[in-house]
Design a protein around this motif. Structure first.
Motif, PDB file in Angstrom:
ATOM      1  N   GLN A  23      -0.475   5.922   0.259  1.00 49.27           N
ATOM      2  CA  GLN A  23       0.376   5.618   0.621  1.00 49.27           C
ATOM      3  C   GLN A  23       0.633   6.169   2.471  1.00 49.27           C
ATOM      4  O   GLN A  23       0.420   5.625   3.766  1.00 49.27           O
ATOM      5  CB  GLN A  23       1.249   5.151   0.360  1.00 49.27           C
ATOM      6  CG  GLN A  23       1.370   4.385  -0.798  1.00 49.27           C
ATOM      7  CD  GLN A  23       2.749   4.489  -1.827  1.00 49.27           C
ATOM      8  OE1 GLN A  23       4.061   5.564  -1.878  1.00 49.27           O
ATOM      9  NE2 GLN A  23       3.266   2.897  -2.361  1.00 49.27           N
ATOM     10  N   VAL A  24       0.566   7.556   1.911  1.00 49.84           N
ATOM     11  CA  VAL A  24       1.045   8.395   2.902  1.00 49.84           C
ATOM     12  C   VAL A  24      -0.524   8.410   4.207  1.00 49.84           C
ATOM     13  O   VAL A  24      -0.724   7.402   5.729  1.00 49.84           O
ATOM     14  CB  VAL A  24       0.706   9.390   3.718  1.00 49.84           C
ATOM     15  CG1 VAL A  24       1.466  10.668   4.279  1.00 49.84           C
ATOM     16  CG2 VAL A  24       2.374   9.984   2.734  1.00 49.84           C
ATOM     17  N   ALA A  25      -1.698   7.938   3.785  1.00 48.60           N
ATOM     18  CA  ALA A  25      -2.924   8.150   4.317  1.00 48.60           C
ATOM     19  C   ALA A  25      -3.234   6.322   4.926  1.00 48.60           C
ATOM     20  O   ALA A  25      -3.672   6.675   5.858  1.00 48.60           O
ATOM     21  CB  ALA A  25      -3.943   8.252   3.660  1.00 48.60           C
TER      22      ALA A  25
ATOM     23  N   ALA B 117       9.114  -3.639  13.901  1.00 46.44           N
ATOM     24  CA  ALA B 117      10.172  -3.960  13.100  1.00 46.44           C
ATOM     25  C   ALA B 117       9.295  -3.811  11.293  1.00 46.44           C
ATOM     26  O   ALA B 117      10.191  -3.268  10.184  1.00 46.44           O
ATOM     27  CB  ALA B 117      10.194  -5.609  12.833  1.00 46.44           C
ATOM     28  N   LEU B 118       8.038  -4.382  11.981  1.00 47.47           N
ATOM     29  CA  LEU B 118       7.040  -4.340  10.194  1.00 47.47           C
ATOM     30  C   LEU B 118       6.412  -2.879   9.506  1.00 47.47           C
ATOM     31  O   LEU B 118       6.461  -2.900   8.517  1.00 47.47           O
ATOM     32  CB  LEU B 118       5.905  -4.729  10.380  1.00 47.47           C
ATOM     33  CG  LEU B 118       6.240  -6.372  10.497  1.00 47.47           C
ATOM     34  CD1 LEU B 118       3.895  -6.480  11.240  1.00 47.47           C
ATOM     35  CD2 LEU B 118       6.024  -7.157   9.332  1.00 47.47           C
ATOM     36  N   ILE B 119       6.952  -2.027  10.583  1.00 46.94           N
ATOM     37  CA  ILE B 119       7.121  -0.390   9.838  1.00 46.94           C
ATOM     38  C   ILE B 119       8.428  -0.159   9.028  1.00 46.94           C
ATOM     39  O   ILE B 119       8.214   0.084   7.604  1.00 46.94           O
ATOM     40  CB  ILE B 119       6.777   0.367  11.151  1.00 46.94           C
ATOM     41  CG1 ILE B 119       6.088   0.694  11.471  1.00 46.94           C
ATOM     42  CG2 ILE B 119       7.229   2.142  10.981  1.00 46.94           C
ATOM     43  CD1 ILE B 119       4.896   1.316  11.362  1.00 46.94           C
TER      44      ILE B 119
ATOM     45  N   GLY C  69      -3.384   6.265   8.901  1.00 47.69           N
ATOM     46  CA  GLY C  69      -4.849   6.288   8.866  1.00 47.69           C
ATOM     47  C   GLY C  69      -4.572   5.275  10.324  1.00 47.69           C
ATOM     48  O   GLY C  69      -5.675   4.921  10.613  1.00 47.69           O
ATOM     49  N   GLY C  70      -3.948   4.173   9.578  1.00 48.99           N
ATOM     50  CA  GLY C  70      -3.547   2.785  10.776  1.00 48.99           C
ATOM     51  C   GLY C  70      -3.139   2.940  11.927  1.00 48.99           C
ATOM     52  O   GLY C  70      -3.859   3.239  12.989  1.00 48.99           O
TER      53      GLY C  70
ATOM     54  N   CYS D 136       0.196  -2.377   8.386  1.00 48.05           N
ATOM     55  CA  CYS D 136       1.702  -2.804   7.618  1.00 48.05           C
ATOM     56  C   CYS D 136       1.630  -4.084   6.916  1.00 48.05           C
ATOM     57  O   CYS D 136       2.252  -4.137   5.555  1.00 48.05           O
ATOM     58  CB  CYS D 136       2.998  -3.313   8.928  1.00 48.05           C
ATOM     59  SG  CYS D 136       3.367  -1.690   9.574  1.00 48.05           S
ATOM     60  N   GLY D 137       0.965  -5.275   7.325  1.00 42.24           N
ATOM     61  CA  GLY D 137       0.500  -6.109   6.153  1.00 42.24           C
ATOM     62  C   GLY D 137       0.172  -5.810   5.292  1.00 42.24           C
ATOM     63  O   GLY D 137       0.757  -6.155   3.942  1.00 42.24           O
ATOM     64  N   VAL D 138      -1.801  -4.710   5.301  1.00 41.66           N
ATOM     65  CA  VAL D 138      -1.903  -4.681   3.735  1.00 41.66           C
ATOM     66  C   VAL D 138      -0.768  -3.776   2.898  1.00 41.66           C
ATOM     67  O   VAL D 138      -0.608  -3.327   2.017  1.00 41.66           O
ATOM     68  CB  VAL D 138      -3.255  -3.537   4.468  1.00 41.66           C
ATOM     69  CG1 VAL D 138      -3.759  -3.208   3.388  1.00 41.66           C
ATOM     70  CG2 VAL D 138      -3.938  -4.390   5.324  1.00 41.66           C
ATOM     71  N   PHE D 139       0.141  -2.974   3.742  1.00 46.14           N
ATOM     72  CA  PHE D 139       0.260  -2.166   2.721  1.00 46.14           C
ATOM     73  C   PHE D 139       1.928  -3.190   2.129  1.00 46.14           C
ATOM     74  O   PHE D 139       2.077  -1.888   0.867  1.00 46.14           O
ATOM     75  CB  PHE D 139       1.780  -0.707   3.782  1.00 46.14           C
ATOM     76  CG  PHE D 139       1.823   0.012   3.032  1.00 46.14           C
ATOM     77  CD1 PHE D 139       1.541   1.486   2.723  1.00 46.14           C
ATOM     78  CD2 PHE D 139       3.973  -0.190   2.431  1.00 46.14           C
ATOM     79  CE1 PHE D 139       2.742   2.341   2.324  1.00 46.14           C
ATOM     80  CE2 PHE D 139       3.942   0.654   1.881  1.00 46.14           C
ATOM     81  CZ  PHE D 139       3.796   2.205   1.978  1.00 46.14           C
TER      82      PHE D 139
END
Length: 588
Positions: A247-249, A79-81, A253-254, A225-228
């Motif tokens: 943002q992609v990285a 869901a977070l994605i 990367g995560g 996701c939280g950091v994003f």
């Protein structure tokens, strides 16, 4: 969630799952009977606890808790994605994630659980050193092969994503999928490491670490996701054109870091069982010809499934970004819900019945195999029926409550709900087809399973293209889900026909009688649920989570109670059996 829509039969539950990406298998002496037409599934091989892994009941409890926790956390991650990046970028991300899962499944997924684990067990029993030297050589060969395959696939990422995304998607979208793919494709290597480490642990009677390790993966991605959201949540809607390299990285990367942490998280458990991997390159001593013969039919099975995955992603990529269309991300959400229902009920029944069916088949007692299969079909159908009704009646509130938020809008959630309503009718055919597949495993019939699957996938692909041609874009994802349901039903019908020829009478009359009574009880529950839903605010299309919850709780309760009462009055005996089974599990 490691992306994939489909995995092999062995990936349906307890093995590499789409939202978890790790192999969990269990073994005992029965695995030594694998032949060229048989690759025993892991559920046929209950843990013995001989190697210090603890009792079977204790291990089962740990695995059950780990599975449930991992599923819940996996849904939070999923869901977070969507909330973090929205539908169009989320489609690109999900499309890129399918690639490593598809390739891993072809390279190692089903082969690991159906071929390599039984082979490790045989060598552990027969070799003077308990199979240590063989395991070291096998792991060395597998690591090198995975490394070479990963480098090759990453180098071809651009060409692969160009084929998968198709010509109707925008250049910016195809480029974004490719950028995600470069970051995510190395998952192939670390997923393979995680699966191999899990297999070594399971062979030695340890099951907790492989079950819990995916939670580390999910936590890392949730944190990503939280950091994003914290850094970029206030930005306007993300698109393939305006998303930045940073943002992609971060997201890609995560995702890669999550599977790396999962693989590393198994190292302490390996040390605990006394296994330390040492480089030992000697592929000639592994008997690769034997492994190839055993793995051949699994490759046919997995290859057909992965072709279907590739094509459905290709079809849905053509409508990515359309305002009124459910996305690839939404389609994957619904598949996870479908597999959750199957995993909770269908796999539990299969796991309980398969050892008995295998023992009866080995001794030629086909009447008992038939009785167990028909009992499993009736139990599974009776237990899944209320879930089917909930999914069909409350599809929109479920989607809004689980997935709406951030950049995943109410319109996106309601579109996902439409797909879920269609998927509800795939749940029972899916589980019945898997029950039949496991009956073939008990009869040592992997070749038969593979050949049936090829025919079924051909029909599935035909349904995809036919429905894509006649449906409007807003219903395309629902159409692909309907294609799945049709193929599951066909698989069940073909499998039952073949099984009847192989083992004789299947008592299908009693099965049909039970299914009719279950359908009537489900229909009554659905009518009651729809009546209650009409009386509640929102008329079944909630605007937010609070309204969705107001619709879910009372309507869900009425559906469940209505089904139980109706099933009892209609004398559906399996309902009382399932209730008793659940009560015993809760007490345990």
């Amino acid at each position: 969630m490691n992306g994939g829509l489909y995995r092999s039969t062995h990936a349906a539950d307890g093995n590499p799952r789409p939202e978890e990406g790790v192999t969990v298998v269990s073994v005992d002496q029965q695995s030594a009977t694998a032949t060229g037409d048989q690759a025993l599934p892991p559920e046929n091989l209950p843990p013995s606890g001989r190697d210090g892994g603890g009792s079977t009941a204790g291990q089962s409890a740990i695995m059950a808790i780990g599975s449930m926790v991992s599923r819940v956390i996996g849904f939070v991650r999923t869901a977070l994605i969507g909330m973090a990046v929205g539908t169009t970028v989320g489609d690109a991300y999900t499309s890129a994630q399918f690639l490593p899962n598809q390739i891993y499944e072809l390279l190692l997924g089903g082969i690991l659980s159906s071929v390599l684990v039984p082979l490790l067990v045989r060598r552990r029993k027969s070799d003077p050193d308990g199979g240590q030297a063989f395991t070291q050589k096998l792991l060395t060969f597998a690591v090198v092969s995975l490394g070479v395959a990963t480098v090759l696939v990453v180098s071809l990422a651009s060409a692969i994503t160009a084929i998968q995304t198709g010509g109707d998607s925008t250049p910016a979208y195809r480029e974004l999928v490719t950028h995600f793919a470069y970051l995510i494709l190395p998952i192939i290597f670390f997923t393979g490491l995680s699966g191999l480490a899990g297999a070594v642990l399971n062979v030695r009677g340890h099951f907790a670490a492989p079950m819990w390790a995916p939670i580390l993966n999910n936590i890392v991605v949730i944190a990503t996701c939280g950091v994003f959201i914290l850094c970029y949540g206030g930005q306007k809607e993300l698109t393939p054109e305006n998303i930045t390299g940073a943002q992609v990285a971060l997201i890609g990367g995560g995702t890669l870091l999550g599977i790396v942490v999962q693989a590393l998280g198994l190292l302490p458990a390996l040390r605990k069982v006394g296994f330390r991997w040492r480089w030992s390159w000697d592929p000639r001593s592994l008997g690769l010809r034997e492994i190839g013969q055993l793995a051949g039919w699994m490759l046919v099975y997995a290859g057909a499934n992965q072709l279907a995955v590739f094509l459905v992603v290709r079809i849905l990529s053509d409508v990515t970004g359309s305002a009124d269309s459910a996305s690839i991300l939404a389609f994957n959400y619904v598949f996870l819900l479908t597999m959750m229902a199957h995993g909770i009920v269908g796999v539990s029944v299969m796991t309980a019945l398969l050892p008995k069916m295998s023992a009866a088949a080995a001794e030629g007692r086909f009447g008992e195999v038939s009785a167990d299969l028909t009992r499993g079909i009736k139990l599974t159908s009776a237990a899944l029926a209320p879930i089917v009704v909930v999914y069909a009646v409350l599809s929109a509130p479920i989607a809004v409550f689980l997935f709406q938020g951030g950049r995943f809008s109410n319109a996106n959630a309601l579109a996902t709900g439409t797909v879920l309503a269609v998927a509800a009718f795939a749940v029972i055919p899916l589980s019945i087809s898997y029950l039949c597949t496991y009956a073939f495993y008990a009869l040592q019939g992997n070749k038969t399973v593979a050949l049936i699957n090829v025919a079924v996938v051909a029909v599935r692909i035909g349904a995809y293209f036919t429905l894509a041609a006649v449906l409007k874009e807003s219903l395309l994802a629902a159409g692909m889900t309907a294609g799945n349901a049709i193929s599951y039903l066909l698989s069940a019908l073909i499998s039952l026909t073949v099984l009847r020829r192989r083992i004789g009478r299947l008592n299908l009359g009693t099965v049909l009688s039970s299914l009719i009574r279950v359908a009537v009880a489900a229909g009554i529950a659905a009518a009651l649920g729809l009546l209650v839903l009409r009386l509640l605010p929102g008329d079944g299309e909630p605007a937010g989570r609070i309204e969705a919850l107001v619709q879910l709780v009372p309507t869900g309760a009425v559906i469940l109670i209505g089904y139980l009462v109706a099933a009892t009055l209609l004398r559906v005996q399996e309902v009382s059996q399932v209730v008793g089974m659940v009560r015993r599990k809760i007490g345990r």
